[in-house]
Write a protein that holds these residues in place. Sequence first.
Motif, mmCIF file in Angstrom:
data_model
loop_
_atom_site.group_PDB
_atom_site.id
_atom_site.type_symbol
_atom_site.label_atom_id
_atom_site.label_comp_id
_atom_site.label_asym_id
_atom_site.label_seq_id
_atom_site.Cartn_x
_atom_site.Cartn_y
_atom_site.Cartn_z
ATOM 1 N N ALA A 67 -0.447 -15.793 -0.025
ATOM 2 C CA ALA A 67 -1.143 -15.527 -1.279
ATOM 3 C C ALA A 67 -0.241 -14.813 -2.287
ATOM 4 C CB ALA A 67 -2.394 -14.692 -1.000
ATOM 5 N N TYR A 68 0.874 -14.248 -1.806
ATOM 6 C CA TYR A 68 1.741 -13.450 -2.675
ATOM 7 C C TYR A 68 3.119 -14.099 -2.807
ATOM 8 C CZ TYR A 68 -1.627 -9.659 -2.684
ATOM 9 O OH TYR A 68 -2.755 -8.910 -2.880
ATOM 10 N N GLN A 75 9.755 -5.699 -3.491
ATOM 11 C CA GLN A 75 8.991 -4.711 -4.267
ATOM 12 C C GLN A 75 8.304 -3.707 -3.340
ATOM 13 O OE1 GLN A 75 6.387 -7.256 -6.508
ATOM 14 N NE2 GLN A 75 7.956 -7.835 -8.001
ATOM 15 N N GLY A 84 5.102 5.419 -1.871
ATOM 16 C CA GLY A 84 3.800 5.075 -2.438
ATOM 17 C C GLY A 84 2.953 4.100 -1.652
ATOM 18 N N VAL A 89 1.606 7.168 3.239
ATOM 19 C CA VAL A 89 0.480 8.108 3.238
ATOM 20 C C VAL A 89 0.143 8.512 4.675
ATOM 21 C CG1 VAL A 89 -1.966 8.386 2.682
ATOM 22 C CG2 VAL A 89 -0.454 7.140 1.100
ATOM 23 N N THR A 190 -2.925 -12.331 4.078
ATOM 24 C CA THR A 190 -3.362 -11.307 3.128
ATOM 25 C C THR A 190 -4.450 -11.791 2.188
ATOM 26 O OG1 THR A 190 -1.482 -11.983 1.801
ATOM 27 C CG2 THR A 190 -1.222 -10.005 3.125
ATOM 28 N N LEU A 301 -8.531 -4.061 9.228
ATOM 29 C CA LEU A 301 -7.290 -3.945 8.453
ATOM 30 C C LEU A 301 -6.584 -5.294 8.435
ATOM 31 C CD1 LEU A 301 -5.799 -0.765 10.188
ATOM 32 C CD2 LEU A 301 -7.248 -0.799 8.145
ATOM 33 N N ARG A 302 -5.939 -5.609 7.332
ATOM 34 C CA ARG A 302 -5.020 -6.751 7.335
ATOM 35 C C ARG A 302 -3.870 -6.472 6.382
ATOM 36 N NH1 ARG A 302 -6.894 -9.829 3.012
ATOM 37 N NH2 ARG A 302 -8.998 -9.302 2.407
ATOM 38 N N LEU A 303 -3.221 -5.371 6.652
ATOM 39 C CA LEU A 303 -2.172 -4.875 5.765
ATOM 40 C C LEU A 303 -0.806 -4.886 6.417
ATOM 41 C CD1 LEU A 303 -1.315 -3.622 3.174
ATOM 42 C CD2 LEU A 303 -2.168 -1.427 3.928
ATOM 43 N N THR B 19 -1.532 -0.571 -3.892
ATOM 44 C CA THR B 19 -0.532 -1.584 -3.502
ATOM 45 C C THR B 19 -0.807 -2.118 -2.104
ATOM 46 O OG1 THR B 19 0.871 0.298 -2.906
ATOM 47 C CG2 THR B 19 1.353 -0.829 -4.963
ATOM 48 N N LYS B 20 -1.805 -3.008 -2.058
ATOM 49 C CA LYS B 20 -2.210 -3.683 -0.830
ATOM 50 C C LYS B 20 -3.064 -4.875 -1.245
ATOM 51 C CE LYS B 20 -6.428 -1.088 -0.731
ATOM 52 N NZ LYS B 20 -7.099 -2.218 -1.394
ATOM 53 N N PRO B 21 -3.151 -5.888 -0.408
ATOM 54 C CA PRO B 21 -4.070 -6.978 -0.728
ATOM 55 C C PRO B 21 -5.499 -6.444 -0.821
ATOM 56 C CG PRO B 21 -2.563 -7.621 1.034
ATOM 57 C CD PRO B 21 -2.373 -6.147 0.813
ATOM 58 N N LEU B 22 -6.299 -7.114 -1.617
ATOM 59 C CA LEU B 22 -7.697 -6.716 -1.819
ATOM 60 C C LEU B 22 -8.412 -6.594 -0.468
ATOM 61 C CD1 LEU B 22 -9.051 -6.383 -4.621
ATOM 62 C CD2 LEU B 22 -10.090 -8.623 -4.268
ATOM 63 N N GLY B 23 -8.980 -5.434 -0.214
ATOM 64 C CA GLY B 23 -9.758 -5.249 1.005
ATOM 65 C C GLY B 23 -8.937 -5.021 2.256
ATOM 66 N N ALA B 24 -7.607 -4.924 2.124
ATOM 67 C CA ALA B 24 -6.747 -4.922 3.312
ATOM 68 C C ALA B 24 -6.858 -3.649 4.150
ATOM 69 C CB ALA B 24 -5.291 -5.158 2.917
ATOM 70 N N LEU B 25 -7.461 -2.588 3.598
ATOM 71 C CA LEU B 25 -7.666 -1.395 4.429
ATOM 72 C C LEU B 25 -9.059 -1.373 5.058
ATOM 73 C CD1 LEU B 25 -5.548 1.340 2.621
ATOM 74 C CD2 LEU B 25 -5.260 0.508 4.963
ATOM 75 N N MET B 326 -1.840 6.791 -2.514
ATOM 76 C CA MET B 326 -1.133 5.504 -2.622
ATOM 77 C C MET B 326 -0.834 5.155 -4.071
ATOM 78 S SD MET B 326 -2.707 2.620 -0.032
ATOM 79 C CE MET B 326 -1.809 1.203 -0.669
ATOM 80 N N ALA B 327 0.293 4.469 -4.253
ATOM 81 C CA ALA B 327 0.650 3.969 -5.578
ATOM 82 C C ALA B 327 -0.248 2.796 -5.957
ATOM 83 C CB ALA B 327 2.106 3.526 -5.581
ATOM 84 N N PHE B 329 -0.531 -0.961 -8.149
ATOM 85 C CA PHE B 329 0.390 -2.040 -8.501
ATOM 86 C C PHE B 329 1.179 -1.691 -9.761
ATOM 87 C CE2 PHE B 329 -2.558 -4.585 -5.855
ATOM 88 C CZ PHE B 329 -1.633 -5.210 -5.044
ATOM 89 N N VAL B 334 4.702 -3.508 -8.463
ATOM 90 C CA VAL B 334 4.560 -4.567 -7.470
ATOM 91 C C VAL B 334 3.666 -5.661 -8.063
ATOM 92 C CG1 VAL B 334 3.626 -5.143 -5.180
ATOM 93 C CG2 VAL B 334 4.876 -2.998 -5.533
ATOM 94 N N GLU B 336 0.885 -8.390 -8.490
ATOM 95 C CA GLU B 336 -0.412 -8.714 -7.902
ATOM 96 C C GLU B 336 -0.466 -10.202 -7.610
ATOM 97 O OE1 GLU B 336 -4.024 -6.621 -8.913
ATOM 98 O OE2 GLU B 336 -2.971 -5.700 -10.583
ATOM 99 N N LYS B 337 -1.486 -10.562 -6.848
ATOM 100 C CA LYS B 337 -1.672 -11.959 -6.465
ATOM 101 C C LYS B 337 -1.789 -12.844 -7.688
ATOM 102 C CE LYS B 337 -5.190 -12.488 -3.521
ATOM 103 N NZ LYS B 337 -6.045 -12.986 -2.437
#
Lengths: 337, 337
Positions: A67-68, A75, A84, A89, A190, A301-303, B19-25, B326-327, B329, B334, B336-337
């Motif tokens: 997806a990316y 980056q 970051g 974290v 992702t 999680l999917r990070l 800075t993670k895919p949407l929902g990835a946490l 967290m930072a 995007f 970074v 984004e998709k």
Amino acid sequence: TTADLALEARLRHKIDHKTKPLGALGLLEALALQLGLIQRSESPALHSPQMVVFAADHGIAAEGVSAYPQAVTVQMVGNMLAGGAAINVFARQHGFALQVVDAGVAAELPAHPQLQPRKIAMGTKNLCAEAAMSRAEAQAALAAGMQTVAALPGNVVAFGEMGIANTSPAALLLARLTGAGIIDATGRGTGLDDPQLLHKQAVLTRALARHPATEPFDAVGELAALGGFEIAMMAGAMLQAASERRVVLVDGFIAGAAALVAQALAPAVRDYLVFCHRSAETGHRLLLAHLQAKPLLELDLRLGEGTGALLAWPLVQSAANFLNEMASFESAGVSEK
Amino acid sequence: TTADLALEARLRHKIDHKTKPLGALGLLEALALQLGLIQRSESPALHSPQMVVFAADHGIAAEGVSAYPQAVTVQMVGNMLAGGAAINVFARQHGFALQVVDAGVAAELPAHPQLQPRKIAMGTKNLCAEAAMSRAEAQAALAAGMQTVAALPGNVVAFGEMGIANTSPAALLLARLTGAGIIDATGRGTGLDDPQLLHKQAVLTRALARHPATEPFDAVGELAALGGFEIAMMAGAMLQAASERRVVLVDGFIAGAAALVAQALAPAVRDYLVFCHRSAETGHRLLLAHLQAKPLLELDLRLGEGTGALLAWPLVQSAANFLNEMASFESAGVSEK
């Protein structure tokens, strides 16, 4: 060995006589036993935990399986070195020293105190057309992973990864090393939508057919054909860590694929692996079932990055702590059943 | 309120631009949102977490529904005050101040700096024959739980319990407050075998029939008929904690039953509850489904004391930390998709 069997009996006795119903600490009890066996001690002690993130790029990204865009790998390495990213974290929260290893990012990376330059190549080749890497490169990556761990302090290591498109080599290795169907092994990574997932499944089906199974089975050959530099390096790192009797915190799907490779090379590595998280990625469930692993967390999680490993770390400490600190029925004067 | 809706939108935007895919946490994202809404802040801060263990005895223990003798309640209170129980180990690990509240232990307890004497009676009555407690006692226990929390520092509270046989009142309250079948609600507690489980199910079926449902529904009446002093006090503690906008860490099955009572008295309490662990106890799954709660951990614990709550605590901190540290995007540069 006989000594290990005797130790296991002593550990089980110690666990079973803590002031709690038999088995009442669930997965933490099996974990405490594993920690004791890894350290060959009835009082395992964990210190100076290390987080290593292996980063690399993948030629197969050109097939549109992520997806990316591929540029996100470099980056996100920058984001990690700036502190970051999610992994920063959680590493700060739990007192892990963090290093990023350039295993094969498709860009020159400026020097940084937390960056280890171990680049094998500027990303793998597109494995739809040819082997992802040469056999020599696969061996060099395994060796680099070993060297990375050999230089680390402490007795706990967690491994993470960053690499756009790396669920593709992970799915291919899962299919080849366990016999899982490639469609079942292929997930949304992702965040692919349905058409993108179908495309990825078609690409990976084609890619797997392009590389017939090695015969006789040759794990390094499979790794070279289907793998990635961060996966290869992480597999080497796991082997080294196990040989030094370190506790290895295994993150998600990509780390699981590295564990499959490591186990294929040396089955005894399994005893040192603590599986930390089961992700929503379809293939991850199959992978963990194959390894008979019951992970500590399931948080959707999917990070990647190693986040699942670090989030599970306090549970690993808790397992050691209850074993070391809880009273026994005898010492506390509590009635047993 | 409109202000809460606007805050929710801002929190979701902040979470989605990390800075993670949407929902990835995964679950940590919903948790971060909950923390922000509880504290009415885009940067929730957790401090001075408190652990309170409510201890009490149960007249129904005389029916042989527990694997352990009633004397274990007071012995385990002693073990906790001496620092040797599992909950002590995890409280030390995570920096929780720990207090034990005598809600109704069937013994006089010597004074101790960590023991709050709030005994309602020397255990409940045997609810197979009569109400577990009077309505006045139920109200006194709820009030005592409120007072306990009102005196605590910090903005996070975890509640645990100790009370031989207390899965029985928890199962009865589950059945009465949710309509679950009493057989489904009744589990093995700390380790009943098959014949013992059948006996417990028969006893609880009889007990439930002994106390017809209140009409109109009266939560305090049900609590008095079927409950326990530690459950009542914990329910009061949850109500007070929510009214002060504290984060409430909810442990296992018994704490879940207290949450049911608290929710029946004031539905808004639900927003402040963080469900920490799903145990192997049959009824717990039904209870959490009724509350539409997806707990953070599933470790096969069946110990109580609050252990599941404390083991999940680092995940609650991680949720706040990623939101705060967290930072985005934009800030990290970074794509984004």
